[in-house]
Design an enzyme around this catalytic site. Structure first.
Site, PDB file in Angstrom:
ATOM      1  N   ARG A  73       0.833  -1.206   0.000  1.00 14.94           N
ATOM      2  CA  ARG A  73       0.000   0.000   0.000  1.00 14.94           C
ATOM      3  C   ARG A  73       0.865   1.253   0.000  1.00 14.94           C
ATOM      4  NH1 ARG A  73      -4.485   0.330   4.534  1.00 14.94           N
ATOM      5  NH2 ARG A  73      -2.697   0.926   5.793  1.00 14.94           N
ATOM      6  N   LYS A 129      -2.652   6.538   1.300  1.00 10.83           N
ATOM      7  CA  LYS A 129      -2.462   7.032   2.670  1.00 10.83           C
ATOM      8  C   LYS A 129      -1.518   8.220   2.641  1.00 10.83           C
ATOM      9  CE  LYS A 129      -2.127   4.896   7.220  1.00 10.83           C
ATOM     10  NZ  LYS A 129      -3.405   5.368   7.754  1.00 10.83           N
ATOM     11  N   GLU A 185     -16.262   6.033   5.014  1.00 10.06           N
ATOM     12  CA  GLU A 185     -15.435   5.569   6.137  1.00 10.06           C
ATOM     13  C   GLU A 185     -15.388   6.674   7.171  1.00 10.06           C
ATOM     14  OE1 GLU A 185     -11.238   4.972   5.319  1.00 10.06           O
ATOM     15  OE2 GLU A 185     -11.284   6.364   3.638  1.00 10.06           O
TER      16      GLU A 185
HETATM   17  N1  PLP Z   1      -9.174   4.368   6.656  1.00  8.55           N
HETATM   18  C1  PLP Z   1      -8.338   5.352   7.006  1.00  8.55           C
HETATM   19  C2  PLP Z   1      -8.663   6.720   6.551  1.00  8.55           C
HETATM   20  C3  PLP Z   1      -7.212   5.077   7.791  1.00  8.55           C
HETATM   21  O1  PLP Z   1      -6.393   6.052   8.164  1.00  8.55           O
HETATM   22  C4  PLP Z   1      -6.963   3.763   8.206  1.00  8.55           C
HETATM   23  C5  PLP Z   1      -5.775   3.442   8.986  1.00  8.55           C
HETATM   24  O2  PLP Z   1      -4.782   3.009   8.497  1.00  8.55           O
HETATM   25  C6  PLP Z   1      -7.861   2.768   7.820  1.00  8.55           C
HETATM   26  C7  PLP Z   1      -8.938   3.102   7.048  1.00  8.55           C
HETATM   27  C8  PLP Z   1      -7.621   1.355   8.228  1.00  8.55           C
HETATM   28  O3  PLP Z   1      -6.629   0.755   7.452  1.00  8.55           O
HETATM   29  P1  PLP Z   1      -5.775  -0.431   8.038  1.00  8.55           P
HETATM   30  O4  PLP Z   1      -6.742  -1.473   8.473  1.00  8.55           O
HETATM   31  O5  PLP Z   1      -4.946  -0.894   6.904  1.00  8.55           O
HETATM   32  O6  PLP Z   1      -4.993   0.111   9.165  1.00  8.55           O
HETATM   33  C1  COI Z   2      -3.876   3.505  11.431  1.00  4.59           C
HETATM   34  O1  COI Z   2      -4.851   2.920  11.881  1.00  4.59           O
HETATM   35  O2  COI Z   2      -2.783   2.926  11.298  1.00  4.59           O
HETATM   36  C2  COI Z   2      -3.926   4.901  11.026  1.00  4.59           C
HETATM   37  O3  COI Z   2      -3.030   5.331  10.353  1.00  4.59           O
HETATM   38  C3  COI Z   2      -5.035   5.762  11.454  1.00  4.59           C
HETATM   39  C4  COI Z   2      -4.524   7.025  12.090  1.00  4.59           C
HETATM   40  C5  COI Z   2      -5.598   8.042  12.134  1.00  4.59           C
HETATM   41  C6  COI Z   2      -3.948   6.756  13.454  1.00  4.59           C
END
Ligand code: PLP
Ligand code: COI
Length: 337
Positions: free
Chosen positions: A80, A182, A218
Site C-alpha cells: 500500500r 495514505k 469511512e
Molecule cells: N481508513 C483510514 C482513513 C485510515 O487512516 C486507516 C488506517 O490506516 C484505515 C482506514 C484502516 O486501514 P488499516 O486497516 O490498513 O490500518
Molecule cells: C492507522 O490505523 O494505522 C492509522 O493510520 C489511522 C490514524 C488516524 C492513526
C-alpha cells in the site's frame, strides 16, 4: 521491558530508542540505518512541506504469550505504501526495504513492546518524504524513508466500548483524488470535520461518498462495516476510501471463520435500519462497535448502543490471531523475535 503503565496507554507518541532512515538519491534507495535522533532536519523548500508530497503507513507489532514479537500482514502495508508513492509521483520503497526497516525497528526497540495481555501493542509509523530544494510545483529531487515506533493502547475511548459518530458536511476525498492512498493531505482535510464532531460529543465523523453524498465511505482513520438484519457482512466499496488491511482481514474472517455472506457494496445513509450492528476497523482502531450515527439531526442507534454479537466475534477472532492465540491464515504473521 521498560517501565510503563502498559494497561492504560492511549494513542500518544512515546519516544523509543531507535528509528530507521533510508535516503533516495540519484535513482536508488540507500540500504538505511538505525539512528537514535528523533528529529529530522529538512531543506526549507522540501516538497513534503509545501505541496504535501509525503505518504505514510501504520502497522503493529504484537507480543505473544510465548514472548515472541510478531507483525500482522506487513507485506500488505509495504504494497500500500508503494501505491501511495505511485499516486504522489514518489519512488516506491522496495518491499524488502520496508520489511527490513520494520523488523529492525521492532528488534532494536523490543523493550518497548508491551507484555502479552496488557492491551498494549507497538505501533510502527513508516513515512516517505519528498525532500530537497524544490520551489516550483514538481516532484522532489530526493526522498527519505523513515520508520519509527511507539507503544500504544486504544485509539478510541477504550477497547470494545461502542463509539458514536456524526455524518460530516465535508468531504474527505474527491472521487478520483487521493482517498484510496495514505497521504497526509487526506488527514489534514479531516482535522476540522473531526474537531467539529468531537465538540458535539462524537468520537469522529463519518464521511459520505463525495459524488452523491448518499453512501457511507469511512471515518477519519478507519473503515466502516455493518451487519445486516439477515446477517450479511457489508462494507463500502468505493474508489475514494483507504483499502484497509484490517477490513480485508475481516472480509476473509467473516466468510471463512464465521460463515457469513459478505458484500462489498453500498451502505446507504438513509437505510441504516436494515443493519443490526455496525463497526469501524483499522490498525489503530482495531474494531470499535458503532453505537450510533447522527445524520440530519437524528441519532440512529445500532444494537441498543452495545457491541453486537457478530462484531464481538470478529474482534475476538482478529485479535486472537494478532496475539497468537488463534491460528492465522498462511502468510498473515511475520515473526520478528
Ligand atoms: N481508513 C483510514 C482513513 C485510515 O487512516 C486507516 C488506517 O490506516 C484505515 C482506514 C484502516 O486501514 P488499516 O486497516 O490498513 O490500518
Ligand atoms: C492507522 O490505523 O494505522 C492509522 O493510520 C489511522 C490514524 C488516524 C492513526
Amino acid at each position: 521491558m521498560v517501565n510503563l503503565d502498559w494497561n492504560n496507554l492511549g494513542f500518544e507518541y512515546v519516544k523509543t530508542d531507535f528509528r530507521f532512515v533510508a535516503h533516495y538519491k540519484d535513482g536508488t534507495w540507500s540500504s538505511g540505518d538505525l539512528i537514535e535522533d528523533n528529529q529530522i532536519a529538512l531543506h526549507e523548500a522540501s516538497p513534503a512541506l509545501h505541496y504535501g508530497q509525503q505518504c505514510f503507513e501504520g502497522l503493529k507489532a504484537y507480543r505473544w504469550k510465548d514472548g515472541s514479537i510478531n507483525l500482522f500482514r506487513p507485506e500488505e502495508n509495504a504494497k500500500r505504501l508503494q501505491e501511495s508513492c505511485h499516486r504522489l509521483f514518489m519512488p516506491p520503497v522496495p518491499v524488502d526495504l520496508f520489511l527490513h526497516a520494520c523488523t529492525q525497528v521492532v528488534k532494536a526497540n523490543a523493550k518497548w513492546v508491551g507484555p502479552y495481555g496488557s492491551g498494549a501493542t507497538f505501533y510502527l509509523r513508516p513515512l516517505v518524504l519528498g525532500v530537497g530544494k524544490g520551489l516550483g510545483l514538481r516532484p522532489a529531487p530526493e526522498y527519505m524513508f523513515v520508520v519509527f515506533g511507539s507503544p500504544v493502547g486504544s485509539y478510541f475511548q477504550g477497547g470494545m466500548r461502542p463509539a458514536n459518530f456524526i455524518v460530516s458536511e465535508f468531504d474527505r476525498a474527491a472521487p478520483k483524488g487521493t482517498g484510496a492512498v495514505k497521504v497526509g493531505g487526506n488527514y489534514a482535510a479531516s482535522l476540522l470535520p473531526g474537531k467539529l464532531a468531537k465538540e458535539q460529543g462524537f468520537s469522529d465523523c463519518v464521511y459520505l461518498d463525495p459524488a452523491t453524498h448518499t453512501k457511507i465511505e469511512e471515518v477519519g482513520g478507519a473503515n466502516f462495516f455493518a451487519i445486516s438484519k439477515k446477517e450479511v457482512f457489508v462494507t463500502p466499496a468505493s474508489p475514494s476510501i483507504l483499502p484497509s488491511i484490517t477490513r480485508r482481514s475481516l472480509v476473509y474472517l467473516a466468510k471463512e471463520n464465521l460463515g457469513l455472506e459478505v458484500v462489498e457494496g453500498d451502505v446507504f445513509i438513509d437505510a441504516l435500519k436494515d443493519y443490526s450492528e455496525a463497526g469501524v476497523c483499522g490498525t489503530a482502531a482495531v474494531i470499535v462497535p458503532v453505537g450510533g450515527i447522527s445524520y440530519q439531526g437524528h441519532l440512529h442507534v445500532f444494537n441498543q448502543e452495545k457491541a453486537g454479537p457478530i462484531t464481538q466475534k470478529l474482534y475476538e477472532t482478529l485479535v486472537g490471531m494478532q496475539l497468537g492465540d488463534l491460528r492465522a491464515p498462511q502468510g498473515w504473521i511475520t515473526r520478528v523475535v
